[in-house]
Design a protein around this motif. Structure first.
Motif, PDB file in Angstrom:
ATOM      1  N   GLN A 297      -5.712   1.287  -2.573  1.00 35.66           N
ATOM      2  CA  GLN A 297      -5.564   0.102  -3.420  1.00 35.66           C
ATOM      3  C   GLN A 297      -4.302  -0.673  -3.070  1.00 35.66           C
ATOM      4  OE1 GLN A 297      -6.054   0.585  -7.716  1.00 35.66           O
ATOM      5  NE2 GLN A 297      -6.531   2.735  -7.342  1.00 35.66           N
TER       6      GLN A 297
ATOM      7  N   THR B 220      -1.385  -1.549 -10.463  1.00 33.42           N
ATOM      8  CA  THR B 220      -2.676  -1.824  -9.837  1.00 33.42           C
ATOM      9  C   THR B 220      -3.304  -3.053 -10.493  1.00 33.42           C
ATOM     10  OG1 THR B 220      -4.000  -0.550 -11.404  1.00 33.42           O
ATOM     11  CG2 THR B 220      -3.065   0.665  -9.536  1.00 33.42           C
TER      12      THR B 220
ATOM     13  N   TYR C 119      -4.268   6.195  -5.614  1.00 24.08           N
ATOM     14  CA  TYR C 119      -3.861   4.826  -5.297  1.00 24.08           C
ATOM     15  C   TYR C 119      -3.842   4.498  -3.799  1.00 24.08           C
ATOM     16  CZ  TYR C 119      -2.229   5.324 -10.064  1.00 24.08           C
ATOM     17  OH  TYR C 119      -2.165   5.577 -11.407  1.00 24.08           O
TER      18      TYR C 119
ATOM     19  N   TYR D  19       0.860  -1.185   0.000  1.00 27.11           N
ATOM     20  CA  TYR D  19       0.000   0.000   0.000  1.00 27.11           C
ATOM     21  C   TYR D  19       0.890   1.227   0.000  1.00 27.11           C
ATOM     22  CZ  TYR D  19      -4.076  -2.792   1.287  1.00 27.11           C
ATOM     23  OH  TYR D  19      -5.090  -3.701   1.301  1.00 27.11           O
TER      24      TYR D  19
END
Length: 60
Positions: free
Chosen positions: A25, A43, A22, A10
């Motif tokens: 995610q 991703t 981001y 992360y």
């Protein structure tokens, strides 16, 4: 913390744009440079984030 290609991480840094795009995610490390301590992450939708420092990441 050490990382390797394939690790899921992360983004925990302070860049507002990266956090916005981001921050919530899981990212997968697809390349890294141990000398500069930066990674390229991807991703699940295959978007790539380039140049994130090791210090701005935490493992999932």
């Amino acid at each position: 913390m050490s990382f390797k290609v394939g690790d899921r991480v992360y983004y925990t840094g302070s860049d507002a744009k990266i956090l916005s795009d981001y921050g919530n995610q899981a990212l997968e490390i697809i390349a890294l440079d141990a000398k500069t301590r930066q990674v390229v992450c991807q991703t699940v939708c295959l978007a790539q984030v380039v140049g994130i420092a090791f210090e701005e990441l935490s493992k999932c």
